[in-house]
Design a protein around this motif. Sequence first.
Motif, PDB file in Angstrom:
ATOM      1  N   TYR A   4       0.806  -1.216   0.000  1.00 34.70           N
ATOM      2  CA  TYR A   4       0.000   0.000   0.000  1.00 34.70           C
ATOM      3  C   TYR A   4       0.841   1.269   0.000  1.00 34.70           C
ATOM      4  O   TYR A   4       0.454   2.262  -0.592  1.00 34.70           O
ATOM      5  N   ARG A  32      -5.626  -6.354   6.837  1.00 33.88           N
ATOM      6  CA  ARG A  32      -6.664  -5.336   6.685  1.00 33.88           C
ATOM      7  C   ARG A  32      -7.764  -5.555   7.716  1.00 33.88           C
ATOM      8  O   ARG A  32      -8.287  -4.604   8.301  1.00 33.88           O
ATOM      9  N   GLU A  49     -13.430   1.986   2.395  1.00 39.64           N
ATOM     10  CA  GLU A  49     -12.259   1.184   2.040  1.00 39.64           C
ATOM     11  C   GLU A  49     -11.061   2.093   1.752  1.00 39.64           C
ATOM     12  O   GLU A  49      -9.940   1.799   2.150  1.00 39.64           O
ATOM     13  N   LYS A  50     -11.303   3.210   1.099  1.00 42.07           N
ATOM     14  CA  LYS A  50     -10.214   4.150   0.810  1.00 42.07           C
ATOM     15  C   LYS A  50      -9.618   4.685   2.103  1.00 42.07           C
ATOM     16  O   LYS A  50      -8.398   4.767   2.248  1.00 42.07           O
ATOM     17  N   LEU A  53      -7.413   1.992   3.601  1.00 40.69           N
ATOM     18  CA  LEU A  53      -6.130   1.855   2.916  1.00 40.69           C
ATOM     19  C   LEU A  53      -5.223   3.045   3.206  1.00 40.69           C
ATOM     20  O   LEU A  53      -4.016   2.876   3.390  1.00 40.69           O
TER      21      LEU A  53
END
Length: 64
Positions: A4, A32, A49-50, A53
């Motif tokens: 990432y 995650r 989700e963004k 991350l």
Amino acid sequence: MKRYWYGVSIKDLAQQMQISESSAKVRLHRIRGRLKKYLESWGHLDMTEKDLLDSLRFVDDDLI
């Protein structure tokens, strides 16, 4: 973390760790999930989700 932060491909990550690509995917999925639980414990329940991350930038490499 490299996946990432540095954009390393799953294939390259698996080669560096000397594991199969499917094992690398499983490890990424599990980390995650652990990160999500950690963030939820601090009250960050409404993460996309963004957002999740993006939060990986703050996870210590030793945890992964």
